[in-house]
Write a protein that holds these residues in place. Structure first.
Motif, PDB file in Angstrom:
ATOM      1  N   ILE A 163       0.627  -1.048  -0.346  1.00 54.15           N
ATOM      2  CA  ILE A 163       0.108  -0.064   0.006  1.00 54.15           C
ATOM      3  C   ILE A 163       0.616   1.497  -0.441  1.00 54.15           C
TER       4      ILE A 163
ATOM      5  N   TYR B  52      -8.110  -1.031  -6.571  1.00 52.91           N
ATOM      6  CA  TYR B  52      -7.728  -1.006  -5.162  1.00 52.91           C
ATOM      7  C   TYR B  52      -6.892   0.439  -4.641  1.00 52.91           C
TER       8      TYR B  52
ATOM      9  N   GLU C  96      -7.742   4.502  -3.372  1.00 50.84           N
ATOM     10  CA  GLU C  96      -9.406   5.524  -2.761  1.00 50.84           C
ATOM     11  C   GLU C  96     -10.125   6.058  -3.989  1.00 50.84           C
TER      12      GLU C  96
ATOM     13  N   LEU D 108      -8.921  -1.580   2.919  1.00 49.21           N
ATOM     14  CA  LEU D 108      -7.818  -1.555   1.733  1.00 49.21           C
ATOM     15  C   LEU D 108      -6.694  -1.729   2.587  1.00 49.21           C
TER      16      LEU D 108
ATOM     17  N   PRO E 207     -11.936   1.199   0.294  1.00 51.08           N
ATOM     18  CA  PRO E 207     -10.890   1.999   0.432  1.00 51.08           C
ATOM     19  C   PRO E 207     -10.985   2.797   2.021  1.00 51.08           C
TER      20      PRO E 207
END
Ligand SMILES: [Zn+2]
Ligand SMILES: [Zn+2]
Length: 342
Positions: free
Chosen positions: A14, A115, A117, A319, A342
Protein backbone atom coordinates in the motif's frame (compact mmCIF):
# COMPACT_ATOMS: atom_id res chain seq x y z
CA UNK A 1 -4.16 8.86 -1.49
CA UNK A 2 -3.57 5.22 -0.65
CA UNK A 3 -3.18 2.85 -3.59
CA UNK A 4 -2.25 -0.81 -3.76
CA UNK A 5 0.70 -1.72 -5.98
CA UNK A 6 1.68 -5.23 -7.05
CA UNK A 7 5.45 -5.73 -7.25
CA UNK A 8 5.63 -9.47 -7.80
CA UNK A 9 4.32 -12.81 -6.60
CA UNK A 10 2.30 -12.18 -3.42
CA UNK A 11 4.00 -8.81 -3.08
CA UNK A 12 1.26 -6.24 -2.60
CA UNK A 13 2.16 -2.89 -1.06
CA UNK A 14 0.00 0.00 0.00
CA UNK A 15 1.61 3.22 -1.14
CA UNK A 16 0.92 6.88 -0.71
CA UNK A 17 0.55 8.42 -4.18
CA UNK A 18 -0.81 11.63 -5.65
CA UNK A 19 -4.53 11.79 -6.36
CA UNK A 20 -4.70 11.71 -10.17
CA UNK A 21 -5.26 15.04 -11.92
CA UNK A 22 -8.32 15.20 -14.07
CA UNK A 23 -7.96 16.25 -17.69
CA UNK A 24 -10.23 16.75 -20.67
CA UNK A 25 -13.12 14.28 -20.69
CA UNK A 26 -11.88 12.41 -17.62
CA UNK A 27 -13.74 11.55 -14.44
CA UNK A 28 -12.31 11.04 -10.95
CA UNK A 29 -14.14 8.60 -8.71
CA UNK A 30 -13.75 7.93 -4.99
CA UNK A 31 -13.76 4.13 -4.84
CA UNK A 32 -16.28 2.88 -2.27
CA UNK A 33 -15.92 -0.85 -2.90
CA UNK A 34 -13.64 -3.05 -5.00
CA UNK A 35 -14.23 -6.77 -5.19
CA UNK A 36 -11.62 -9.48 -5.49
CA UNK A 37 -11.64 -11.54 -8.65
CA UNK A 38 -10.22 -14.86 -9.84
CA UNK A 39 -8.06 -12.98 -12.35
CA UNK A 40 -6.59 -10.83 -9.56
CA UNK A 41 -5.95 -13.97 -7.54
CA UNK A 42 -4.15 -15.59 -10.50
CA UNK A 43 -1.96 -12.50 -10.89
CA UNK A 44 -1.29 -12.41 -7.12
CA UNK A 45 -0.28 -16.08 -7.19
CA UNK A 46 1.76 -16.08 -10.40
CA UNK A 47 2.88 -12.45 -10.57
CA UNK A 48 1.62 -12.05 -14.12
CA UNK A 49 -1.02 -12.88 -16.68
CA UNK A 50 0.60 -12.75 -20.07
CA UNK A 51 0.11 -9.51 -21.94
CA UNK A 52 -2.36 -8.09 -19.46
CA UNK A 53 -0.17 -6.58 -16.80
CA UNK A 54 3.37 -5.25 -16.34
CA UNK A 55 4.99 -4.97 -12.92
CA UNK A 56 4.94 -2.96 -10.77
CA UNK A 57 1.32 -2.15 -11.37
CA UNK A 58 -1.82 -0.75 -9.83
CA UNK A 59 -4.24 -3.56 -9.16
CA UNK A 60 -7.93 -4.50 -9.09
CA UNK A 61 -10.62 -3.98 -11.72
CA UNK A 62 -14.08 -4.53 -10.16
CA UNK A 63 -15.23 -1.39 -8.39
CA UNK A 64 -17.92 1.20 -7.75
CA UNK A 65 -17.81 4.63 -6.18
CA UNK A 66 -18.80 8.29 -6.21
CA UNK A 67 -17.81 10.91 -8.75
CA UNK A 68 -15.73 13.62 -7.05
CA UNK A 69 -14.47 15.59 -10.04
CA UNK A 70 -15.12 15.79 -13.77
CA UNK A 71 -12.80 17.14 -16.44
CA UNK A 72 -13.52 19.80 -19.00
CA UNK A 73 -16.16 18.81 -21.53
CA UNK A 74 -17.86 16.20 -19.33
CA UNK A 75 -21.63 16.75 -19.23
CA UNK A 76 -22.29 13.33 -17.69
CA UNK A 77 -21.76 12.00 -15.03
CA UNK A 78 -22.22 14.75 -12.43
CA UNK A 79 -20.18 15.21 -9.28
CA UNK A 80 -21.77 13.19 -6.46
CA UNK A 81 -23.23 10.57 -8.79
CA UNK A 82 -22.76 6.92 -7.80
CA UNK A 83 -21.16 5.06 -10.71
CA UNK A 84 -19.30 1.97 -11.82
CA UNK A 85 -17.17 1.68 -14.96
CA UNK A 86 -14.92 -0.54 -17.06
CA UNK A 87 -12.81 -2.53 -16.81
CA UNK A 88 -12.78 -2.35 -20.61
CA UNK A 89 -13.82 0.02 -23.36
CA UNK A 90 -13.67 -1.03 -27.01
CA UNK A 91 -12.68 1.51 -29.68
CA UNK A 92 -15.85 1.02 -31.80
CA UNK A 93 -13.71 1.59 -34.91
CA UNK A 94 -11.49 -1.46 -35.53
CA UNK A 95 -12.40 -4.42 -37.72
CA UNK A 96 -13.63 -6.49 -34.76
CA UNK A 97 -15.78 -3.66 -33.38
CA UNK A 98 -17.21 -3.06 -36.84
CA UNK A 99 -18.19 -6.72 -36.92
CA UNK A 100 -19.92 -6.32 -33.56
CA UNK A 101 -17.33 -8.37 -31.68
CA UNK A 102 -16.61 -5.56 -29.22
CA UNK A 103 -15.05 -7.91 -26.69
CA UNK A 104 -12.36 -8.77 -29.28
CA UNK A 105 -11.54 -5.11 -29.99
CA UNK A 106 -8.01 -4.75 -31.39
CA UNK A 107 -7.49 -1.53 -29.47
CA UNK A 108 -9.21 -2.39 -26.19
CA UNK A 109 -8.69 0.05 -23.37
CA UNK A 110 -8.30 -1.62 -19.95
CA UNK A 111 -8.56 0.04 -16.57
CA UNK A 112 -6.73 -1.22 -13.49
CA UNK A 113 -6.29 0.39 -10.10
CA UNK A 114 -9.53 -0.35 -8.24
CA UNK A 115 -7.73 -1.08 -4.97
CA UNK A 116 -7.15 2.59 -4.25
CA UNK A 117 -8.96 5.52 -2.73
CA UNK A 118 -9.47 7.17 -6.12
CA UNK A 119 -9.57 5.96 -9.70
CA UNK A 120 -9.42 8.10 -12.81
CA UNK A 121 -11.67 6.98 -15.65
CA UNK A 122 -10.46 7.87 -19.18
CA UNK A 123 -12.79 9.62 -21.66
CA UNK A 124 -13.48 6.59 -23.85
CA UNK A 125 -14.51 4.55 -20.84
CA UNK A 126 -16.77 7.32 -19.56
CA UNK A 127 -18.58 7.28 -22.91
CA UNK A 128 -18.62 3.56 -23.62
CA UNK A 129 -18.69 1.70 -20.32
CA UNK A 130 -19.76 3.73 -17.29
CA UNK A 131 -23.16 3.43 -15.62
CA UNK A 132 -25.00 5.17 -12.82
CA UNK A 133 -25.80 2.94 -9.83
CA UNK A 134 -29.39 3.07 -8.54
CA UNK A 135 -29.60 4.52 -5.02
CA UNK A 136 -30.89 1.33 -3.36
CA UNK A 137 -27.93 -0.73 -4.56
CA UNK A 138 -24.77 -1.14 -2.47
CA UNK A 139 -21.37 -0.34 -3.96
CA UNK A 140 -20.22 -3.92 -3.32
CA UNK A 141 -23.05 -5.35 -5.37
CA UNK A 142 -22.50 -2.85 -8.18
CA UNK A 143 -18.81 -3.81 -8.27
CA UNK A 144 -19.87 -7.31 -9.36
CA UNK A 145 -21.17 -5.95 -12.66
CA UNK A 146 -17.92 -6.86 -14.43
CA UNK A 147 -17.81 -10.60 -13.66
CA UNK A 148 -21.56 -10.92 -14.23
CA UNK A 149 -21.18 -9.19 -17.62
CA UNK A 150 -18.66 -11.84 -18.66
CA UNK A 151 -20.94 -14.63 -17.44
CA UNK A 152 -23.94 -13.15 -19.33
CA UNK A 153 -21.85 -13.07 -22.47
CA UNK A 154 -21.00 -16.76 -22.07
CA UNK A 155 -24.45 -17.92 -21.16
CA UNK A 156 -25.93 -15.99 -24.11
CA UNK A 157 -23.47 -17.64 -26.50
CA UNK A 158 -24.23 -21.10 -25.07
CA UNK A 159 -27.97 -20.34 -25.40
CA UNK A 160 -29.05 -21.74 -22.05
CA UNK A 161 -32.85 -21.86 -22.00
CA UNK A 162 -36.07 -23.30 -20.58
CA UNK A 163 -35.83 -26.97 -19.72
CA UNK A 164 -32.12 -27.38 -20.38
CA UNK A 165 -29.92 -29.58 -18.27
CA UNK A 166 -26.73 -27.76 -17.38
CA UNK A 167 -23.50 -28.99 -15.77
CA UNK A 168 -21.06 -26.47 -14.37
CA UNK A 169 -17.48 -27.42 -13.52
CA UNK A 170 -16.15 -25.13 -10.81
CA UNK A 171 -18.04 -23.58 -7.90
CA UNK A 172 -15.98 -20.41 -7.59
CA UNK A 173 -17.57 -16.98 -8.15
CA UNK A 174 -17.80 -17.46 -11.92
CA UNK A 175 -19.26 -20.98 -11.72
CA UNK A 176 -21.79 -19.81 -9.13
CA UNK A 177 -22.82 -16.85 -11.29
CA UNK A 178 -23.38 -19.25 -14.18
CA UNK A 179 -25.55 -21.30 -11.84
CA UNK A 180 -27.65 -18.26 -10.84
CA UNK A 181 -28.14 -17.31 -14.50
CA UNK A 182 -28.96 -20.85 -15.64
CA UNK A 183 -31.60 -21.13 -12.91
CA UNK A 184 -33.17 -17.80 -13.91
CA UNK A 185 -33.23 -18.86 -17.56
CA UNK A 186 -35.26 -21.93 -16.65
CA UNK A 187 -32.73 -24.75 -16.68
CA UNK A 188 -34.56 -27.89 -15.54
CA UNK A 189 -31.56 -29.46 -13.84
CA UNK A 190 -28.33 -27.81 -12.76
CA UNK A 191 -25.38 -29.94 -11.71
CA UNK A 192 -22.34 -28.30 -10.10
CA UNK A 193 -18.99 -30.10 -9.91
CA UNK A 194 -16.09 -29.07 -7.67
CA UNK A 195 -13.42 -30.61 -5.46
CA UNK A 196 -14.35 -28.75 -2.28
CA UNK A 197 -17.40 -29.61 -0.18
CA UNK A 198 -17.72 -26.09 1.28
CA UNK A 199 -18.03 -24.70 -2.23
CA UNK A 200 -20.61 -27.32 -3.20
CA UNK A 201 -22.64 -26.44 -0.12
CA UNK A 202 -22.76 -22.82 -1.29
CA UNK A 203 -23.86 -24.04 -4.74
CA UNK A 204 -26.67 -26.01 -3.09
CA UNK A 205 -27.77 -22.95 -1.14
CA UNK A 206 -27.86 -21.00 -4.38
CA UNK A 207 -30.17 -23.58 -5.93
CA UNK A 208 -28.00 -26.25 -7.57
CA UNK A 209 -30.18 -29.32 -8.11
CA UNK A 210 -27.26 -31.70 -7.83
CA UNK A 211 -23.67 -31.33 -6.70
CA UNK A 212 -20.75 -33.67 -7.30
CA UNK A 213 -17.43 -33.74 -5.48
CA UNK A 214 -15.12 -34.94 -8.27
CA UNK A 215 -12.53 -36.03 -5.71
CA UNK A 216 -14.88 -38.69 -4.39
CA UNK A 217 -17.15 -39.44 -7.33
CA UNK A 218 -16.60 -40.07 -11.04
CA UNK A 219 -18.24 -36.86 -12.29
CA UNK A 220 -18.72 -38.04 -15.88
CA UNK A 221 -20.45 -41.23 -14.81
CA UNK A 222 -22.64 -39.39 -12.29
CA UNK A 223 -23.67 -36.68 -14.78
CA UNK A 224 -24.72 -39.36 -17.26
CA UNK A 225 -26.62 -41.20 -14.52
CA UNK A 226 -28.45 -37.98 -13.61
CA UNK A 227 -29.46 -37.41 -17.24
CA UNK A 228 -30.80 -40.86 -18.11
CA UNK A 229 -27.52 -41.79 -19.74
CA UNK A 230 -27.52 -38.92 -22.24
CA UNK A 231 -25.32 -36.23 -20.76
CA UNK A 232 -26.35 -32.61 -20.27
CA UNK A 233 -27.57 -30.18 -22.91
CA UNK A 234 -24.94 -27.65 -21.92
CA UNK A 235 -21.66 -28.14 -20.06
CA UNK A 236 -19.84 -25.09 -18.73
CA UNK A 237 -16.20 -25.07 -17.66
CA UNK A 238 -15.51 -22.37 -15.07
CA UNK A 239 -12.11 -23.42 -13.77
CA UNK A 240 -9.54 -22.63 -16.44
CA UNK A 241 -7.54 -25.84 -16.72
CA UNK A 242 -7.02 -28.04 -19.81
CA UNK A 243 -8.09 -31.13 -17.81
CA UNK A 244 -11.45 -29.61 -16.93
CA UNK A 245 -11.88 -28.25 -20.48
CA UNK A 246 -11.56 -31.87 -21.64
CA UNK A 247 -13.81 -33.10 -18.87
CA UNK A 248 -16.57 -30.73 -20.05
CA UNK A 249 -16.51 -32.52 -23.43
CA UNK A 250 -17.38 -35.79 -21.70
CA UNK A 251 -20.42 -34.39 -19.88
CA UNK A 252 -22.48 -33.26 -22.83
CA UNK A 253 -25.16 -35.12 -24.82
CA UNK A 254 -25.01 -35.58 -28.60
CA UNK A 255 -25.97 -32.28 -30.19
CA UNK A 256 -25.19 -30.42 -26.97
CA UNK A 257 -23.00 -27.41 -26.30
CA UNK A 258 -19.76 -27.05 -24.39
CA UNK A 259 -18.87 -23.60 -23.14
CA UNK A 260 -15.19 -23.37 -22.27
CA UNK A 261 -15.31 -20.29 -20.08
CA UNK A 262 -12.25 -20.42 -17.80
CA UNK A 263 -9.01 -18.99 -19.19
CA UNK A 264 -6.24 -21.63 -19.17
CA UNK A 265 -2.50 -20.98 -18.66
CA UNK A 266 -0.74 -19.73 -21.82
CA UNK A 267 0.50 -22.33 -24.28
CA UNK A 268 -1.87 -25.08 -23.17
CA UNK A 269 -3.86 -27.29 -25.55
CA UNK A 270 -6.70 -29.81 -25.34
CA UNK A 271 -7.62 -32.89 -27.36
CA UNK A 272 -11.06 -33.09 -28.93
CA UNK A 273 -12.46 -36.22 -30.55
CA UNK A 274 -13.39 -35.62 -34.19
CA UNK A 275 -16.20 -38.14 -33.76
CA UNK A 276 -17.66 -36.07 -30.97
CA UNK A 277 -17.83 -33.02 -33.24
CA UNK A 278 -18.99 -34.88 -36.35
CA UNK A 279 -21.23 -37.79 -35.36
CA UNK A 280 -21.98 -36.33 -31.95
CA UNK A 281 -22.53 -32.84 -33.42
CA UNK A 282 -21.28 -31.31 -30.21
CA UNK A 283 -20.67 -27.57 -30.35
CA UNK A 284 -17.57 -26.38 -28.50
CA UNK A 285 -17.07 -22.69 -27.89
CA UNK A 286 -14.71 -20.43 -26.06
CA UNK A 287 -15.72 -17.01 -24.88
CA UNK A 288 -13.68 -14.02 -23.81
CA UNK A 289 -14.69 -11.09 -21.62
CA UNK A 290 -17.81 -9.03 -22.48
CA UNK A 291 -19.16 -6.16 -24.57
CA UNK A 292 -20.50 -2.84 -23.18
CA UNK A 293 -24.09 -4.04 -23.56
CA UNK A 294 -23.39 -6.96 -21.21
CA UNK A 295 -22.18 -4.54 -18.53
CA UNK A 296 -25.41 -2.53 -18.79
CA UNK A 297 -27.51 -5.68 -18.62
CA UNK A 298 -25.48 -7.06 -15.73
CA UNK A 299 -25.93 -3.93 -13.63
CA UNK A 300 -29.69 -3.94 -14.34
CA UNK A 301 -29.97 -7.60 -13.35
CA UNK A 302 -28.05 -6.95 -10.12
CA UNK A 303 -30.09 -3.82 -9.35
CA UNK A 304 -33.42 -5.59 -9.85
CA UNK A 305 -32.02 -8.55 -7.85
CA UNK A 306 -33.06 -10.79 -10.72
CA UNK A 307 -29.56 -12.07 -10.17
CA UNK A 308 -28.96 -11.66 -6.45
CA UNK A 309 -25.21 -11.41 -6.02
CA UNK A 310 -25.31 -10.67 -2.29
CA UNK A 311 -24.51 -14.24 -1.16
CA UNK A 312 -21.33 -14.12 -3.24
CA UNK A 313 -19.83 -11.33 -1.14
CA UNK A 314 -18.70 -13.31 1.87
CA UNK A 315 -16.48 -10.75 3.61
CA UNK A 316 -15.60 -7.05 3.73
CA UNK A 317 -12.10 -5.80 4.56
CA UNK A 318 -10.45 -2.38 4.59
CA UNK A 319 -7.80 -1.54 1.98
CA UNK A 320 -5.03 -2.00 4.56
CA UNK A 321 -5.90 -5.71 4.73
CA UNK A 322 -5.58 -6.35 1.00
CA UNK A 323 -2.76 -8.92 1.35
CA UNK A 324 -4.72 -10.72 4.03
CA UNK A 325 -7.74 -10.79 1.70
CA UNK A 326 -5.78 -12.59 -1.01
CA UNK A 327 -4.17 -14.98 1.47
CA UNK A 328 -7.67 -15.83 2.71
CA UNK A 329 -8.82 -16.52 -0.84
CA UNK A 330 -5.81 -18.77 -1.45
CA UNK A 331 -6.42 -20.84 1.66
CA UNK A 332 -10.07 -20.68 2.69
CA UNK A 333 -12.62 -22.14 0.34
CA UNK A 334 -15.53 -20.62 2.22
CA UNK A 335 -14.88 -17.17 0.86
CA UNK A 336 -16.18 -16.36 -2.61
CA UNK A 337 -15.67 -12.64 -3.13
CA UNK A 338 -14.16 -10.19 -0.68
CA UNK A 339 -15.21 -6.56 -0.90
CA UNK A 340 -12.28 -4.25 -0.25
CA UNK A 341 -13.39 -0.92 1.21
CA UNK A 342 -10.79 1.80 0.56
ZN1 LIG B 1 -13.06 -9.69 -12.60
ZN1 LIG C 1 -12.20 -1.94 -31.60
Amino acid sequence: MKAVMLYGIKDLRIEEVEVPEVGLGEVLVRVRAATTCGTDLKIFKRGYVSGVIQLPTVFGHEWAGEVVEVGEGVSWPKVGMRVRAGNSAPCLKCKMCQKGDYNLCEDMMWLWGAYAEYIKVPPRMVTVNMQEIPSHLSFEEAALTEPLACVLHGIEKAKVGLGDTVAIIGAGPIGLMHLLCAKKLGASKTIVIDLVDERLEIAEKLGADETINAKETDATEKVHRLTDGYGVDIAIEAVGLPQTWEQALRLVRRGGTVLEFGGCPPGTEIRVSTELLHYGQVKVMGVFHAAPLHFKKALNLIASRTIDVRPLITRKLPLEKISEAFEILLTSKKDIKIAIIP
